[in-house]
Design a protein around this motif. Structure first.
Motif, PDB file in Angstrom:
ATOM      1  N   SER A 133       0.918   3.857   3.502  1.00  0.00           N
ATOM      2  CA  SER A 133       2.088   3.288   4.157  1.00  0.00           C
ATOM      3  C   SER A 133       2.562   4.231   5.255  1.00  0.00           C
ATOM      4  O   SER A 133       2.469   5.450   5.117  1.00  0.00           O
ATOM      5  CB  SER A 133       3.200   3.093   3.128  1.00  0.00           C
ATOM      6  OG  SER A 133       4.448   2.994   3.770  1.00  0.00           O
ATOM      7  N   ALA A 189       7.020  -0.875   0.659  1.00  0.00           N
ATOM      8  CA  ALA A 189       6.642  -0.344   1.974  1.00  0.00           C
ATOM      9  C   ALA A 189       5.252  -0.845   2.368  1.00  0.00           C
ATOM     10  O   ALA A 189       5.038  -1.317   3.497  1.00  0.00           O
ATOM     11  CB  ALA A 189       6.676   1.186   1.947  1.00  0.00           C
ATOM     12  N   SER A 220       8.084   2.580   7.205  1.00  0.00           N
ATOM     13  CA  SER A 220       8.288   1.414   6.339  1.00  0.00           C
ATOM     14  C   SER A 220       9.229   1.701   5.182  1.00  0.00           C
ATOM     15  O   SER A 220       9.669   0.783   4.484  1.00  0.00           O
ATOM     16  CB  SER A 220       6.942   0.940   5.781  1.00  0.00           C
ATOM     17  OG  SER A 220       6.122   0.475   6.821  1.00  0.00           O
ATOM     18  N   TYR A 263      12.809   0.041   5.287  1.00  0.00           N
ATOM     19  CA  TYR A 263      12.771  -1.337   4.804  1.00  0.00           C
ATOM     20  C   TYR A 263      12.668  -1.359   3.272  1.00  0.00           C
ATOM     21  O   TYR A 263      13.375  -2.100   2.581  1.00  0.00           O
ATOM     22  CB  TYR A 263      11.571  -2.058   5.425  1.00  0.00           C
ATOM     23  CG  TYR A 263      11.321  -3.442   4.895  1.00  0.00           C
ATOM     24  CD1 TYR A 263      11.927  -4.553   5.480  1.00  0.00           C
ATOM     25  CD2 TYR A 263      10.461  -3.649   3.807  1.00  0.00           C
ATOM     26  CE1 TYR A 263      11.689  -5.833   4.982  1.00  0.00           C
ATOM     27  CE2 TYR A 263      10.224  -4.916   3.308  1.00  0.00           C
ATOM     28  CZ  TYR A 263      10.845  -6.005   3.907  1.00  0.00           C
ATOM     29  OH  TYR A 263      10.617  -7.267   3.412  1.00  0.00           O
ATOM     30  N   ASN A 279       5.156  -4.567   3.095  1.00  0.00           N
ATOM     31  CA  ASN A 279       5.714  -4.824   4.427  1.00  0.00           C
ATOM     32  C   ASN A 279       4.666  -4.634   5.513  1.00  0.00           C
ATOM     33  O   ASN A 279       4.800  -5.144   6.617  1.00  0.00           O
ATOM     34  CB  ASN A 279       6.914  -3.894   4.664  1.00  0.00           C
ATOM     35  CG  ASN A 279       7.715  -4.282   5.885  1.00  0.00           C
ATOM     36  OD1 ASN A 279       7.924  -5.477   6.123  1.00  0.00           O
ATOM     37  ND2 ASN A 279       8.135  -3.304   6.656  1.00  0.00           N
ATOM     38  N   GLU A 280       3.604  -3.893   5.184  1.00  0.00           N
ATOM     39  CA  GLU A 280       2.493  -3.712   6.133  1.00  0.00           C
ATOM     40  C   GLU A 280       1.342  -4.662   5.805  1.00  0.00           C
ATOM     41  O   GLU A 280       0.194  -4.416   6.162  1.00  0.00           O
ATOM     42  CB  GLU A 280       2.028  -2.248   6.097  1.00  0.00           C
ATOM     43  CG  GLU A 280       3.109  -1.289   6.578  1.00  0.00           C
ATOM     44  CD  GLU A 280       2.729   0.178   6.404  1.00  0.00           C
ATOM     45  OE1 GLU A 280       1.535   0.467   6.178  1.00  0.00           O
ATOM     46  OE2 GLU A 280       3.641   1.026   6.471  1.00  0.00           O
TER      47      GLU A 280
END
Lengths: 348, 180
Positions: B143, B25, B147, B150, B28-29
């Motif tokens: 996070s 997560a 997220s 995903y 992904n950021e």
């Protein structure tokens, strides 16, 4: 460019080997690298390759020798005690100039030791390990991205110089997951005009590690060492951090170097100018480069997960320019940030 | 910023997986992440833990000696990791299985009834997901809760993807608790 994924170090090696064109992998399981055979068992059949779990380490390394003689890109992996068992095959392949990639995810030793990550096989890896005059090209990655990138590089160098190339990691690196961008797939493999591919219509090729004819071995060993000299000239890899203004230099590879980076942040926050020299190829060792770096600092601290092995190479190459101190943790223990910090502070 | 986190609990409570989901997560950021499980002579029913580092700069070492944040799902894990925590750290503990309160007064503690909330929201096995939701409520920088869809998609094997929907709902339930 491929997508960023989270991948375990051991699995990154497996996928990178496949991307490098490796379609043959033979091994015998041992912790902490079992994710490599598990990954290869799953993936190799999907790409038309061969995974075989051998009955022993000796059998596995002999299968590697056979596949290599046939011209294949081939890999095996193990951890410390298993690599000891493979030394016969490694020496034979070195004598026969057969390329292969061998992964050693080191664990605590001597003997069966324990299953935690360690760096006690530096001597074995960089001094040959088996019998006779030879070298293995040793690469020590420092993170998951490097495990993948240098696995591809290891296949390339192994073929280029017809040498055994070792990826020397440790249990912590193998077990760690980090973001990874997979390397590009190798599209064209180098031609091997020496391989045993069937002699119909041509003179036979000979792959041998036994040379009994008068003078044959002498000439052969000199030839090997001409090859090693080329590697020493062309293939040294190292990395530095914060050395530009450093008074003190930490020297470490692999997982130890990461603990050192943490210590550098703590020390720099307190105004102590310290940097890192990280050998990536352990053989060839970055001799000239570490000597140059040593001329600019007051003192070196070598940090290892062992009782002191690489420190000898540091001493030999940098010892005439400044003091070389050592801090190590044996038995599968990690270096401790506070201990590095305290040691460096004691120099100020 | 660098946050060093330990997830700990019984083998089978999914602490290793919880750490991995948080990593994906945060990755992904575009944060830097690392995850390393303990891998001693572990066995089912024994204790398991993983070290997770989430940072906005390169991660020096993935190994956590003194965590900023601990998520402990059983008592032996709290006994082991509470004393190691940094001053000012955050301890999230599973009150479903841990009767005692944490002893330290120099850290912030959050009791979460993980097993009960998991059961109420569709899966009594998902105490780890409740803890994840609570964690990013308490430390939102780690996070966004969005997220995790995903992350679940990338962390869970094909065989178990059918649980993603309920797991995400449980993460959101953990994230809606009146804490922080």
């Amino acid at each position: 460019m491929s997508e960023k994924i989270l991948m375990k170090g051991n699995e990154a090696i497996g996928e990178a080997a496949i991307l490098a064109g490796c379609r043959h992998y033979f091994a015998y399981p041992i912790t902490p690298q079992n994710e490599i055979p598990a990954y290869m068992a799953k993936r190799l059949p999907q790409v038309g390759g061969t995974f075989l779990q051998a009955e022993s380490e000796l059998a596995a390394v002999s299968m590697v020798m056979g596949a290599s003689a046939g011209g294949a890109r081939v890999m095996t992996s193990s951890s410390s005690p298993g690599i000891s068992l493979k030394q016969e095959g490694i020496s034979y392949m070195s004598g026969a100039q057969l390329p292969a990639v061998i992964v050693n995810m080191m664990r605590g030793g001597p003997g069966l030791g324990n299953i935690a990550g360690a760096q006690g096989d530096y001597f074995q890896a960089t001094r040959g390990g088996g019998n006779g005059d030879y070298h293995v090209l040793v690469i020590a990655p420092g993170n998951v991205q490097e495990l993948a990138d240098y696995t591809v590089k290891a296949f390339e160098l192994a073929d280029k110089y017809r040498i055994v190339c070792m990826i020397l990691g440790d249990g912590y690196l193998g077990q760690m997951s980090e973001p990874l961008i997979l390397p590009e797939a190798v599209k064209e493999l180098p031609a091997k005009d020496w391989a045993l591919t069937g002699a119909k219509g041509r003179d036979p090729h000979i792959i041998a590690s036994l040379r009994l004819a008068d003078g044959a071995l002498v000439g052969h060993v000199y030839d090997l060492y001409k090859n090693y000299a080329e590697i020493e000239k062309n293939e040294v890899i190292y990395d530095t951090q914060n050395l530009e203004d450093a008074d003190y230099m930490l020297v470490a590879y692999g997982t130890s170097s990461r603990v050192c980076k943490k210590a550098i942040r703590v020390l720099r926050a307190e105004g102590i100018k310290v940097g890192l020299f990280r050998p990536v190829t352990l053989w060839p060792f970055p001799k000239k480069e570490i000597a140059e770096a040593a001329k600019k600092v007051k003192k070196i601290l070598t940090v290892e997960m062992s009782m002191g092995q690489m420190v000898q190479d540091v001493q030999i190459n940098a010892g005439k320019y400044c003091d070389v101190d050592f801090y190590g943790e044996p038995g599968g223990m990690l270096p401790v940030v506070e201990k590095i910090v305290q040691r460096v502070k004691s120099y100020v | 910023m660098t946050k060093e986190i330990i997830f700990a609990g019984f083998g089978g409570q999914g602490v290793i997986l919880a750490g991995k989901i948080l990593c994906i997560a945060a990755m992904n950021e575009d944060k830097f992440v690392s995850h390393i499980p303990s891998y001693g002579a572990e066995m089912r029913g024994g204790t398991a833990n993983c070290s997770v580092v989430i940072a906005d700069e390169e991660i020096a070492s993935p190994v956590v000696e003194h965590p900023d944040i601990c998520i402990v799902l059983n008592k032996p894990s709290m006994d082991k990791f509470e004393p190691r925590m940094k001053e000012g750290g955050i301890l999230i503990y599973n009150t479903s299985l841990i009767e005692n309160k944490p002893k330290r007064t120099d850290i912030k503690v959050y009791g979460v009834d993980c097993n009960k909330i998991a059961a109420e929201n569709g899966s009594e096995r998902a105490a780890n997901m409740v803890a994840l939701g609570a964690l990013v409520k308490i430390v939102p920088w780690l996070s966004k809760v969005d997220s995790f869809a995903y992350a679940l998609d990338h962390a869970i094997s094909a065989r178990n993807k059918k649980f993603n929907e309920v797991n995400l709902a449980i993460i959101k339930a953990g994230n809606s608790l009146p804490i922080a």
